[in-house]
Design a protein around this motif. Structure first.
Motif, PDB file in Angstrom:
ATOM      1  N   ALA A  83       0.570  -1.115   0.189  1.00  0.00           N
ATOM      2  CA  ALA A  83      -0.081   0.202   0.095  1.00  0.00           C
ATOM      3  C   ALA A  83       1.108   1.393  -0.148  1.00  0.00           C
ATOM      4  O   ALA A  83       0.385   2.206   0.626  1.00  0.00           O
ATOM      5  N   MET A  84       2.007   1.282  -0.009  1.00  0.00           N
ATOM      6  CA  MET A  84       3.051   2.195  -0.768  1.00  0.00           C
ATOM      7  C   MET A  84       2.120   3.757  -2.173  1.00  0.00           C
ATOM      8  O   MET A  84       2.883   4.115  -1.382  1.00  0.00           O
ATOM      9  N   PHE A  85       1.664   2.609  -2.656  1.00  0.00           N
ATOM     10  CA  PHE A  85       0.673   3.524  -3.109  1.00  0.00           C
ATOM     11  C   PHE A  85      -0.395   4.972  -2.409  1.00  0.00           C
ATOM     12  O   PHE A  85      -0.221   6.201  -2.664  1.00  0.00           O
ATOM     13  N   THR A  86      -0.146   4.929  -0.951  1.00  0.00           N
ATOM     14  CA  THR A  86      -1.641   5.326  -0.721  1.00  0.00           C
ATOM     15  C   THR A  86      -0.936   6.961  -0.302  1.00  0.00           C
ATOM     16  O   THR A  86      -1.153   7.648  -0.393  1.00  0.00           O
ATOM     17  N   ILE A  87       0.907   6.828  -0.083  1.00  0.00           N
ATOM     18  CA  ILE A  87       1.471   8.063   0.134  1.00  0.00           C
ATOM     19  C   ILE A  87       1.071   9.730  -1.058  1.00  0.00           C
ATOM     20  O   ILE A  87       1.143  10.699  -1.140  1.00  0.00           O
ATOM     21  N   PHE A  88       0.812   8.356  -2.069  1.00  0.00           N
ATOM     22  CA  PHE A  88       0.195   9.196  -3.273  1.00  0.00           C
ATOM     23  C   PHE A  88      -1.281  10.632  -2.997  1.00  0.00           C
ATOM     24  O   PHE A  88      -1.074  11.498  -3.342  1.00  0.00           O
ATOM     25  N   ALA A  89      -1.039  10.238  -1.873  1.00  0.00           N
ATOM     26  CA  ALA A  89      -2.318  11.718  -1.612  1.00  0.00           C
ATOM     27  C   ALA A  89      -1.957  12.447  -1.017  1.00  0.00           C
ATOM     28  O   ALA A  89      -2.305  13.304  -0.947  1.00  0.00           O
ATOM     29  N   ILE A  90      -0.785  12.643  -0.252  1.00  0.00           N
ATOM     30  CA  ILE A  90      -0.539  13.834  -0.225  1.00  0.00           C
ATOM     31  C   ILE A  90       0.277  14.012  -0.825  1.00  0.00           C
ATOM     32  O   ILE A  90       0.509  15.485  -1.496  1.00  0.00           O
ATOM     33  N   THR A  91       1.330  13.607  -2.529  1.00  0.00           N
ATOM     34  CA  THR A  91       1.220  13.943  -3.502  1.00  0.00           C
ATOM     35  C   THR A  91       0.113  15.043  -4.050  1.00  0.00           C
ATOM     36  O   THR A  91       0.457  16.179  -5.100  1.00  0.00           O
ATOM     37  N   TYR A  92      -0.948  14.394  -3.687  1.00  0.00           N
ATOM     38  CA  TYR A  92      -2.101  15.384  -4.741  1.00  0.00           C
ATOM     39  C   TYR A  92      -2.230  16.410  -4.038  1.00  0.00           C
ATOM     40  O   TYR A  92      -2.032  17.469  -4.526  1.00  0.00           O
ATOM     41  N   ALA A  93      -2.052  16.371  -2.866  1.00  0.00           N
ATOM     42  CA  ALA A  93      -2.763  17.747  -1.922  1.00  0.00           C
ATOM     43  C   ALA A  93      -1.624  18.854  -2.488  1.00  0.00           C
ATOM     44  O   ALA A  93      -1.961  20.395  -2.700  1.00  0.00           O
ATOM     45  N   ILE A  94       0.102  18.723  -2.643  1.00  0.00           N
ATOM     46  CA  ILE A  94       0.826  19.495  -2.941  1.00  0.00           C
ATOM     47  C   ILE A  94      -0.010  19.841  -4.699  1.00  0.00           C
ATOM     48  O   ILE A  94       0.646  20.705  -5.244  1.00  0.00           O
ATOM     49  N   VAL A  95       0.097  18.930  -4.725  1.00  0.00           N
ATOM     50  CA  VAL A  95       0.278  19.589  -6.490  1.00  0.00           C
ATOM     51  C   VAL A  95      -0.972  20.658  -7.044  1.00  0.00           C
ATOM     52  O   VAL A  95      -0.724  21.228  -7.293  1.00  0.00           O
ATOM     53  N   VAL A  96      -2.422  20.131  -5.879  1.00  0.00           N
ATOM     54  CA  VAL A  96      -3.089  20.977  -6.287  1.00  0.00           C
ATOM     55  C   VAL A  96      -2.732  22.433  -5.965  1.00  0.00           C
ATOM     56  O   VAL A  96      -3.225  23.249  -6.632  1.00  0.00           O
ATOM     57  N   VAL A  97      -2.417  22.498  -4.795  1.00  0.00           N
ATOM     58  CA  VAL A  97      -1.715  23.705  -3.703  1.00  0.00           C
ATOM     59  C   VAL A  97      -1.246  24.214  -4.780  1.00  0.00           C
ATOM     60  O   VAL A  97      -1.004  25.727  -5.479  1.00  0.00           O
ATOM     61  N   LEU A  98      -0.196  23.432  -5.712  1.00  0.00           N
ATOM     62  CA  LEU A  98       1.454  23.983  -6.847  1.00  0.00           C
ATOM     63  C   LEU A  98       0.410  24.783  -7.845  1.00  0.00           C
ATOM     64  O   LEU A  98       0.226  25.607  -8.209  1.00  0.00           O
ATOM     65  N   SER A  99      -0.817  24.093  -8.397  1.00  0.00           N
ATOM     66  CA  SER A  99      -1.779  24.147 -10.047  1.00  0.00           C
ATOM     67  C   SER A  99      -2.035  25.705  -9.256  1.00  0.00           C
ATOM     68  O   SER A  99      -2.070  26.217 -10.060  1.00  0.00           O
ATOM     69  N   SER A 100      -3.085  25.424  -7.876  1.00  0.00           N
ATOM     70  CA  SER A 100      -4.213  26.277  -8.268  1.00  0.00           C
ATOM     71  C   SER A 100      -3.413  27.889  -7.600  1.00  0.00           C
ATOM     72  O   SER A 100      -3.924  28.636  -7.953  1.00  0.00           O
ATOM     73  N   GLU A 101      -1.758  27.803  -7.158  1.00  0.00           N
ATOM     74  CA  GLU A 101      -1.751  29.232  -6.744  1.00  0.00           C
ATOM     75  C   GLU A 101      -0.412  29.860  -7.430  1.00  0.00           C
ATOM     76  O   GLU A 101      -0.079  30.935  -7.652  1.00  0.00           O
TER      77      GLU A 101
END
Length: 622
Positions: A83-101
Motif C-alpha cells: 500500500a505504499m501507493f497510498t502516499i500519493f494522497a500527500i502528493t495530490y495535495a501538494i500538486v493541487v496547491v501548486l497548480s491553483s496558486e
C-alpha cells in the motif's frame, strides 16, 4: 479457490448495465450538441462558453486522470507491492496547491484557450510551436494506453475481441466529443466518475462480506507485508518509496494539473477565478476518494488470493487483469454487478480519452490553425474543431496498438508523462517564475531537459531495472485447487527466487549505465526533465542578457495573485489585478463580448495592450 472456468461469466444483466453506460454517455454528447443553440463558435465547442462552475469541472478533472489505468493498475500495484501507493494522497495535495496558486492565476488572467498561447506571449512563436508538438505526441501516446487498458478487462472478463473493444472505446469517445464539445466532455465525466466509484464500491463491499469484515482484510495485509506505508529509503533506484512518490510524484502530477492542456482547459473555462480554484480543491477530495477505493480493492484482493495468486497460477496472463478477474469471481452471484465493474473501467477510459481528444482539438485550432489562417470566421473554426476531434479520435485508436508493447499500464502511463511532461513543466516554470529568462534560455532548457529525460526513459525500457530493485511481495499458490484444471494450462508451482531473476536479467549484456542511470525510479523521469530545464534555462538566459529585458507583469506570478495575501497590500493593487483580469477576458472574443471595439476608453486601452503582446518578440516589450 477458483480455478479456470470457475469464476462465472457475463449475464444478460451485465451487458445491459454496460450498454446503458455507453448509451447515457452518447446521449449527453447529443444533448450538448443542440442545447443552447448548439456549438456555434470554437469558444463554445472548446471552452464551453467559459461558463462552467466548480463542482462539475472538479469531477471532470478527477475522472480524466483517474482513468482505467487507475481502475486496473493501482489495485494490482497494491496487491503485488503493498500500500505504499497510498502516499500519493500527500502528493495530490501538494500538486493541487501548486497548480491553483502558481499556474492557474496566470493562465486565467490572460484568458487563453491553449496553454501554449502563453509561450508565445512570454517568449515567441517558435517556443509555442515546440510546446504544442510535444504535447500532441505525449497525449496521443498516453491516450493509446488508456484505450488499451479496459480492452484488457473486457477481453479477460467477457471474452470480447480485444481490438474490437479498443475500436469501440475510441468510437464512443470520438462521437460525443465531436458532437458536444467541452460541455459534453465535462458532464459525461461527472456521470462516469459516479460509475467508477460505484464499480469500486461494489467490489469492496462484496470482498468485505466474503472475508467476514474489514478486520480480516487488514490483518492479512499486515502479516503479508502489504501495509508498508513508510519506507524512507532515499535510494533513487528504489521503484517506490516515500521520497520517490513525494518528490517524483509531485513533479509528475504538477506537469499534469499545472500545465497540461487537458486539465488546464477545464478549470480556465470556469466563469470566475474563484470557481476555477475551487474546482481544483474539490477535485482533490475526488482524487482521495478514488485512490482510497483503489487501495482498498488491492488489499481486499490480497486477502482473498493470498494463498492462491491468480497470476502465478496462470489464471490471468497479466497483473492488469487481476481486478476484472476478482470482480467476476466474487460478484458472479449478483447479475449486473460484474458489468458495473467493467463499466467502471470503461468509464475511466471514456473520461480520459474524451478530455484528451478535446484538448488536442483545442491546441490544433488555437496553435496550428488560427495563427496562420487569420481570415477564418467562428463558424468555420467551429467546424474545424469538430473535424480535429474526429481526426484525433481515429489517431488515438491507432496508437492504442503501441500500448500492448509497453508492459505494465500504470508505470507506462506515468513514464510517458514524466519524459514529456517534466520538460514542459520546466518550460512553463521558467516563464512564470523567472522574469529574466528569455526565449533562448527557454528553448535550450526545454531541449536539454527533454533529451535527458527521454534518454533515461528509453534506456529504462530497453534495459529494465534488475528485479531486485522492484521485487513484489511474497505470493503463494499453495491453496489453489488444481485438480480440475485443463492439462493444457501451464502452471507455475513457485515464484522464482531472487537468484533466478538476477541470473535471467544478467543473461544479456548490460551497459554500465543500466544498473544505475537506467534503473532510476520511473517517477523521477519528470523530476530530471523539470530540474534540468530550469537550471539550463536560467544559466543560458543570464549568459545571453536576460537581465536586460523588461517582461510584462501579466505573464508572471506576482504577489497580487495570492488572494489570501491581498490584505497585506494596498487595496488598489487587488482592484487593478481584477480590472486587468476582466479586461483580458472581455477582449478575447468579440462574438461573446460585443463591448470590444466600442468607444469605452478602458476597452480601447486593453485593445492596445493586447496588440503590444502580439508584437512583442523574445519576451521584450516594444
Amino acid at each position: 479457490m477458483a480455478v479456470p472456468g470457475d469464476i462465472g461469466s457475463f449475464t444478460a444483466w451485465d451487458y445491459v448495465v454496460f450498454a446503458l453506460m455507453l448509451l447515457i454517455s452518447a446521449v449527453i454528447g447529443i444533448y450538448y450538441a443542440f442545447a443552447g443553440g448548439g456549438q456555434k463558435t470554437s469558444k463554445d465547442f472548446l471552452m464551453g462558453g467559459r461558463s462552467m462552475t466548480a463542482v462539475p469541472v472538479a469531477l471532470s478533472l478527477t475522472a480524466s486522470f483517474m482513468s482505467a489505468v487507475t481502475v486496473l493498475g493501482t489495485p494490482a500495484e497494491v496487491y503485488r507491492f503493498g500500500a505504499m501507493f497510498t502516499i500519493f494522497a500527500i502528493t495530490y495535495a501538494i500538486v493541487v496547491v501548486l497548480s491553483s496558486e502558481i499556474f492557474l492565476p496566470v493562465f486565467y488572467r490572460l484568458g487563453i484557450t491553449s496553454t501554449y498561447e502563453y509561450l508565445e506571449l512570454r517568449f515567441n512563436k517558435f517556443v509555442r510551436l515546440i510546446g504544442t508538438i510535444l504535447f500532441i505526441i505525449q497525449t496521443i501516446l498516453y491516450t493509446g494506453i488508456v484505450i488499451y487498458a479496459p480492452a484488457l478487462a473486457l477481453n479477460q472478463v467477457t471474452k470480447f475481441h480485444l481490438w474490437g473493444a479498443v475500436v469501440a472505446t475510441g468510437v464512443v469517445c470520438t462521437f460525443y466529443c465531436t458532437m458536444g464539445g467541452l460541455k459534453a466532455v465535462v458532464w459525461t465525466d461527472v456521470f462516469q466518475v459516479g460509475i467508477m466509484v460505484a464499480g469500486f464500491t461494489s467490489v469492496i463491499i462484496r470482498a468485505v462480506v466474503v472475508q467476514g469484515g474489514i478486520e480480516p482484510i487488514l490483518n492479512d495485509s499486515y502479516y503479508g507485508g502489504r501495509l508498508n506505508f513508510w519506507d524512507f529509503n532515499p535510494n533513487p533506484l528504489q521503484r517506490h518509496s516515500f521520497w520517490t512518490i513525494i518528490i517524483g510524484g509531485t513533479f509528475t502530477w504538477t506537469g499534469i494539473y499545472g500545465v497540461n492542456q487537458s486539465q488546464v482547459q477545464r478549470y480556465i473555462a470556469c466563469k470566475t477565478r474563484f470557481h476555477a480554484k475551487m474546482s481544483l480543491y474539490v477535485n482533490l477530495v475526488g482524487l482521495w476518494a478514488i485512490l482510497s477505493c483503489a487501495v482498498l480493492s488491492g488489499l481486499a484482493m490480497y486477502s482473498i488470493y493470498k494463498d492462491c495468486d491468480p497470476w502465478t497460477a496462470k489464471f490471468v496472463s497479466a497483473p492488469d487483469q487481476l481486478m476484472p478477474y476478482l470482480s467476476l469471481d466474487i460478484l458472479r452471484d449478483y447479475p449486473g454487478l460484474p458489468g458495473l465493474f467493467v463499466a467502471c473501467a470503461y468509464s475511466g477510459t471514456l473520461s480520459t480519452v474524451s478530455s484528451s481528444i478535446n484538448a488536442l482539438a483545442a491546441v490544433t485550432v488555437e496553435d496550428l490553425v488560427k495563427p496562420y489562417f487569420k481570415d477564418l470566421n467562428e463558424t468555420k473554426l467551429s467546424w474545424i474543431s469538430k473535424g480535429a476531434s474526429f481526426f484525433y479520435g481515429a489517431v488515438c485508436i491507432g496508437m492504442a496498438g503501441l500500448a500492448s508493447l509497453m508492459g505494465g499500464l500504470l508505470q507506462a502511463a506515468l513514464s510517458i508523462f514524466g519524459m514529456v511532461g517534466g520538460p514542459l513543466l520546466g518550460l512553463f516554470s521558467l516563464g512564470i517564475l523567472f522574469p529574466f529568462v528569455n526565449s533562448l534560455g527557454a528553448i535550450v532548457g526545454l531541449l536539454v531537459g527533454f533529451t535527458v529525460s527521454l534518454w533515461v526513459g528509453i534506456g529504462a525500457q530497453i534495459y529494465p531495472p534488475l528485479p531486485i530493485r522492484s521485487l513484489p511481495k511474497p505470493l503463494s499458490i499453495e491453496g489453489c485447487n488444481f485438480s480440475t484444471i485443463d492439462t493444457n494450462w501451464t502452471l507455475t508451482t513457485a515464484l522464482p527466487t531472487v537468484t533466478d531473476m538476477l541470473l535471467e536479467a544478467q543473461a544479456g549484456e548490460r551497459p554500465a549505465l543500466a544498473d544505475n542511470w537506467y534503473s532510476m525510479s520511473y517517477l523521477y523521469f519528470s523530476t530530471i526533465g523539470t530540474v534540468l530545464a530550469i537550471i539550463v534555462g536560467v544559466i543560458v538566459s543570464l549568459l545571453s542578457g536576460g537581465l536586460k529585458q523588461n517582461v510584462n507583469r501579466d505573464y508572471l506570478l506576482t504577489c497580487q495573485d495570492f488572494d489570501y495575501l491581498q490584505a497585506l497590500f494596498p487595496s488598489s493593487w487587488g482592484k487593478e489585478s481584477e480590472k486587468v483580469e476582466v479586461l483580458n477576458w472581455k477582449t478575447r472574443d468579440s462574438d461573446t463580448y460585443p463591448e470590444k471595439g466600442t468607444d469605452n476608453p478602458a476597452f480601447n486601452d486593453m485593445e492596445m495592450h493586447n496588440t503590444e503582446k502580439n508584437e512583442k518578440v523574445n519576451g521584450v516589450n516594444p
